[in-house]
Scaffold this active site. Structure first.
Site, PDB file in Angstrom:
ATOM      1  N   ASP A 139       1.764   4.041   2.695  1.00 18.72           N
ATOM      2  CA  ASP A 139       0.709   4.886   2.109  1.00 18.72           C
ATOM      3  C   ASP A 139       1.296   6.027   1.265  1.00 18.72           C
ATOM      4  OD1 ASP A 139      -1.902   5.479   1.514  1.00 18.72           O
ATOM      5  OD2 ASP A 139      -2.462   6.175   3.514  1.00 18.72           O
ATOM      6  N   ASP A 140       1.660   7.131   1.899  1.00 16.59           N
ATOM      7  CA  ASP A 140       2.224   8.293   1.192  1.00 16.59           C
ATOM      8  C   ASP A 140       3.433   8.776   1.986  1.00 16.59           C
ATOM      9  OD1 ASP A 140      -0.017   8.915  -0.890  1.00 16.59           O
ATOM     10  OD2 ASP A 140      -1.068   8.611   1.007  1.00 16.59           O
ATOM     11  N   HIS A 154       0.862  -1.199   0.000  1.00 17.01           N
ATOM     12  CA  HIS A 154       0.000   0.000   0.000  1.00 17.01           C
ATOM     13  C   HIS A 154       0.888   1.236   0.000  1.00 17.01           C
ATOM     14  CE1 HIS A 154      -3.863   2.004   1.832  1.00 17.01           C
ATOM     15  NE2 HIS A 154      -3.164   2.884   1.121  1.00 17.01           N
ATOM     16  N   HIS A 202      -9.737   1.138  -0.986  1.00 13.00           N
ATOM     17  CA  HIS A 202      -9.627   1.798   0.317  1.00 13.00           C
ATOM     18  C   HIS A 202     -11.023   1.761   0.940  1.00 13.00           C
ATOM     19  CE1 HIS A 202      -5.841   3.233  -1.216  1.00 13.00           C
ATOM     20  NE2 HIS A 202      -5.622   4.065  -0.217  1.00 13.00           N
ATOM     21  N   HIS A 204       1.121   4.764  -2.528  1.00 14.86           N
ATOM     22  CA  HIS A 204       0.729   5.556  -3.709  1.00 14.86           C
ATOM     23  C   HIS A 204       2.025   6.154  -4.238  1.00 14.86           C
ATOM     24  CE1 HIS A 204      -3.576   5.472  -2.501  1.00 14.86           C
ATOM     25  NE2 HIS A 204      -3.028   5.289  -1.306  1.00 14.86           N
ATOM     26  N   GLU A 240     -11.105   3.724   6.081  1.00 13.48           N
ATOM     27  CA  GLU A 240     -10.011   4.610   6.493  1.00 13.48           C
ATOM     28  C   GLU A 240     -10.633   5.753   7.304  1.00 13.48           C
ATOM     29  OE1 GLU A 240      -8.037   6.641   3.241  1.00 13.48           O
ATOM     30  OE2 GLU A 240      -6.332   7.244   4.492  1.00 13.48           O
TER      31      GLU A 240
HETATM   32  N1  ADE Z   1      -4.626   8.780  -2.166  1.00 15.38           N
HETATM   33  C1  ADE Z   1      -3.361   8.847  -1.727  1.00 15.38           C
HETATM   34  N2  ADE Z   1      -3.314   8.508  -0.439  1.00 15.38           N
HETATM   35  C2  ADE Z   1      -4.577   8.204  -0.048  1.00 15.38           C
HETATM   36  C3  ADE Z   1      -5.171   7.768   1.156  1.00 15.38           C
HETATM   37  N3  ADE Z   1      -4.473   7.561   2.275  1.00 15.38           N
HETATM   38  N4  ADE Z   1      -6.495   7.568   1.185  1.00 15.38           N
HETATM   39  C4  ADE Z   1      -7.229   7.763   0.080  1.00 15.38           C
HETATM   40  N5  ADE Z   1      -6.723   8.171  -1.074  1.00 15.38           N
HETATM   41  C5  ADE Z   1      -5.402   8.374  -1.148  1.00 15.38           C
HETATM   42 ZN    ZN Z   2      -3.752   4.739   0.521  1.00 14.09          ZN
END
Ligand code: ADE
Ligand code: ZN
Length: 339
Positions: free
Chosen positions: A278-279, A17, A197, A19, A200
């Protein structure tokens, strides 16, 4: 470095996971902005980093989409992905399934093929130069309508051999999985694996929909599933894995304190949990930092962290022989490091 941090560093890891656009570090963002003559809303790396103070998912997404504006050419996507792969390799990540958001690029006039060319060239070089294998998962932006997702799927069919799965991301609340029922059915029929997703920020009902309406093979996040005992039972019974992202949950205020993170309760409920970043450029850490942060806050043992790292390979979309080989290599690495 504490001994548990050393253990985490040594663990072979699979990231499921991430992006890829969320791995765009401010330094690279500014370099690409200069290279492409793009004006950013912040005048320095420091000013941009100061803006990374989010109170919810949408706060983050607003900056995430702005950040993407520097990605214009094939080489930009290549440089983005290679920077991530280098960082991942330095943390002993051996296998990656990364998301990308084609609509975030095609809407700005960047051709789908440009994105694919840069990312797939980086995949090949990462495998040859760093020994990291990877797969791509294309996400639909859920704040857009299903017709837009349908057009994106049409474009992706040409690249079916390069894209393993289809996912669903962006603003969760108000955009339930069922909104994408038809396009997910088409994606399944075309042979893509499915993720979404869910849970969350959104309610447990969205996780039910991801399972029952979309038919997902894995759930991204899934944190709020714990509010519904029947749902937890279902996820466990189906053996559906959750791709959990601890630092993301903290930075987007899904948890107030890492000590409140649901990962321990997920493990206690018998769920197949993985840890992911995630990011990472926005949330303060890559794989090792995510393992270390949630591990320390919840008092996870080396054995528990090892089991979670192993789940990353087990829950992956590798073909069965490759997965067996990866799990055997993982077990061998653990045996030799503890011998
Ligand atoms: N796009 C990038 N990161 C995300 C996240 N944590 N939740 C939903 N969309 C995303
Ligand atoms: Zn994500």
């Amino acid at each position: 470095m504490s001994s548990i941090d050393a253990t985490i560093g040594r663990l072979p890891k699979a990231e499921l996971h991430i992006h890829i656009e969320g791995s765009l570090e401010p330094e690279l963002m500014f370099a690409l902005a200069r290279r492409n003559s793009v004006r950013l809303a912040y005048d320095s790396v420091e000013a941009l980093r100061r803006a990374y103070a989010f109170t919810n998912l949408q706060d983050f997404l607003d900056l995430y989409y702005q950040g993407m504006s520097v990605l214009l050419r094939e080489v930009d996507f290549y440089d983005l992905a290679m920077a991530y792969f280098r960082k991942a390799a330095s943390q002993n990540v051996r296998y990656v399934e990364f998301f990308f958001d084609p609509q975030g690029h095609t809407a700005r006039g960047v051709p789908f093929g440009t994105v694919m060319a840069g990312l797939s060239r980086a995949q090949a070089d990462a495998e040859a130069q760093l020994g990291i294998t990877s797969r791509m998962i294309m996400c639909f932006l859920r704040h857009l309508d299903e017709a837009d997702a349908e057009r994106t799927l049409d474009q992706a069919l040409k690249y079916k051999d390069k894209i393993t799965g289809v996912g669903l991301d962006s603003s969760e609340n108000g955009h339930p999985p069922a909104k994408f029922k038809t396009v997910f059915r088409r994606a399944r029929d075309a042979g893509f694996l499915l993720v979404a997703h869910a849970g969350e920020e959104g309610p447990p009902d969205y996780v039910w929909e991801a399972i029952d309406v979309l038919g997902v093979d894995r759930i991204d996040h899934g944190n709020r599933s714990l509010e519904d005992a029947a749902l937890v039972k279902r996820i466990a019974a189906d053996g559906l894995a959750l791709t959990v992202c601890p630092l993301s949950n903290l930075r987007l205020c899904g948890v107030k304190d890492m000590k409140d993170h649901p990962l321990r309760r997920m493990l206690d409920a018998g769920l197949k949990v993985t840890i992911n970043s995630d990011d990472p450029a926005y949330f303060g850490g890559y794989m090792n930092e995510n393992f270390a942060s949630v591990g320390a806050a919840l008092g996870l043992s080396a054995e528990e962290l090892t089991a979670v790292a192993r789940n990353g390979f087990d829950a992956s979309f590798m073909a069965a022989p490759a997965k067996q080989a990866a799990l055997s290599a993982f077990d061998l690495a653990i045996r030799s490091s503890t011998a």
